[in-house]
Design a protein around this motif. Sequence first.
Motif, PDB file in Angstrom:
ATOM      1  N   MET A   1       0.841  -1.177   0.000  1.00  0.00           N
ATOM      2  CA  MET A   1       0.000   0.000   0.000  1.00  0.00           C
ATOM      3  C   MET A   1       0.890   1.246   0.000  1.00  0.00           C
ATOM      4  SD  MET A   1      -2.976   0.973   2.628  1.00  0.00           S
ATOM      5  CE  MET A   1      -2.479   2.268   3.698  1.00  0.00           C
ATOM      6  N   ILE A   2       0.630   2.157  -0.879  1.00  0.00           N
ATOM      7  CA  ILE A   2       1.398   3.392  -0.994  1.00  0.00           C
ATOM      8  C   ILE A   2       0.601   4.515  -0.342  1.00  0.00           C
ATOM      9  CG2 ILE A   2       2.327   5.095  -2.591  1.00  0.00           C
ATOM     10  CD1 ILE A   2       2.900   2.813  -4.513  1.00  0.00           C
ATOM     11  N   GLU A   7       6.709   7.898  -0.703  1.00  0.00           N
ATOM     12  CA  GLU A   7       6.925   6.735   0.153  1.00  0.00           C
ATOM     13  C   GLU A   7       8.274   6.070  -0.099  1.00  0.00           C
ATOM     14  OE1 GLU A   7       5.949   4.442   3.297  1.00  0.00           O
ATOM     15  OE2 GLU A   7       4.740   6.065   2.486  1.00  0.00           O
ATOM     16  N   ALA A   8       8.688   5.961  -1.358  1.00  0.00           N
ATOM     17  CA  ALA A   8       9.978   5.348  -1.685  1.00  0.00           C
ATOM     18  C   ALA A   8      11.132   6.192  -1.128  1.00  0.00           C
ATOM     19  CB  ALA A   8      10.125   5.187  -3.190  1.00  0.00           C
ATOM     20  N   ASP A   9      11.002   7.515  -1.211  1.00  0.00           N
ATOM     21  CA  ASP A   9      12.042   8.396  -0.666  1.00  0.00           C
ATOM     22  C   ASP A   9      12.124   8.269   0.853  1.00  0.00           C
ATOM     23  OD1 ASP A   9      12.666   9.336  -3.196  1.00  0.00           O
ATOM     24  OD2 ASP A   9      11.191  10.977  -3.058  1.00  0.00           O
ATOM     25  N   TYR A  10      10.974   8.193   1.499  1.00  0.00           N
ATOM     26  CA  TYR A  10      10.953   8.027   2.951  1.00  0.00           C
ATOM     27  C   TYR A  10      11.640   6.731   3.360  1.00  0.00           C
ATOM     28  CZ  TYR A  10       7.361  11.700   3.151  1.00  0.00           C
ATOM     29  OH  TYR A  10       6.669  12.869   3.048  1.00  0.00           O
ATOM     30  N   LYS A  11      11.373   5.670   2.634  1.00  0.00           N
ATOM     31  CA  LYS A  11      11.981   4.374   2.950  1.00  0.00           C
ATOM     32  C   LYS A  11      13.494   4.433   2.760  1.00  0.00           C
ATOM     33  CE  LYS A  11      11.810  -0.547   2.295  1.00  0.00           C
ATOM     34  NZ  LYS A  11      12.730  -0.704   3.374  1.00  0.00           N
ATOM     35  N   LYS A  12      13.945   5.092   1.696  1.00  0.00           N
ATOM     36  CA  LYS A  12      15.375   5.205   1.433  1.00  0.00           C
ATOM     37  C   LYS A  12      16.078   5.968   2.564  1.00  0.00           C
ATOM     38  CE  LYS A  12      16.095   6.695  -2.650  1.00  0.00           C
ATOM     39  NZ  LYS A  12      16.438   7.423  -3.880  1.00  0.00           N
TER      40      LYS A  12
END
Length: 96
Positions: A1-2, A7-12
């Motif tokens: 779920m996005i 979201e990808a930047d936060y995870k990185k």
Amino acid sequence: MIKNDYEADYKKVHDKAQTPEYRDTRRTHPKIERKLGEVARHHGARRASFRGLAKVLTQALLTALAVNVKRMIKLVNANVLPGLAGRKVRAQLAAT
């Protein structure tokens, strides 16, 4: 779920924050910030005293030099005179 587009930047960023290199950086960060705060508070680095890039750069360099010399003197005194570490040492001016 996005949740959102970032979201990808936060995870990185979160993954980077878990690395030992980042932990070391965060450990040394307060020491650096303390010196930058001293430069801003006590040495007038919030505002340039002169106009023109060369003069402003000269002011910044001389301010950094003064802060670093103060730090070197404090470190030398702590190593040479360990009993006086933590006490303020004032130079005695001779009457001329």
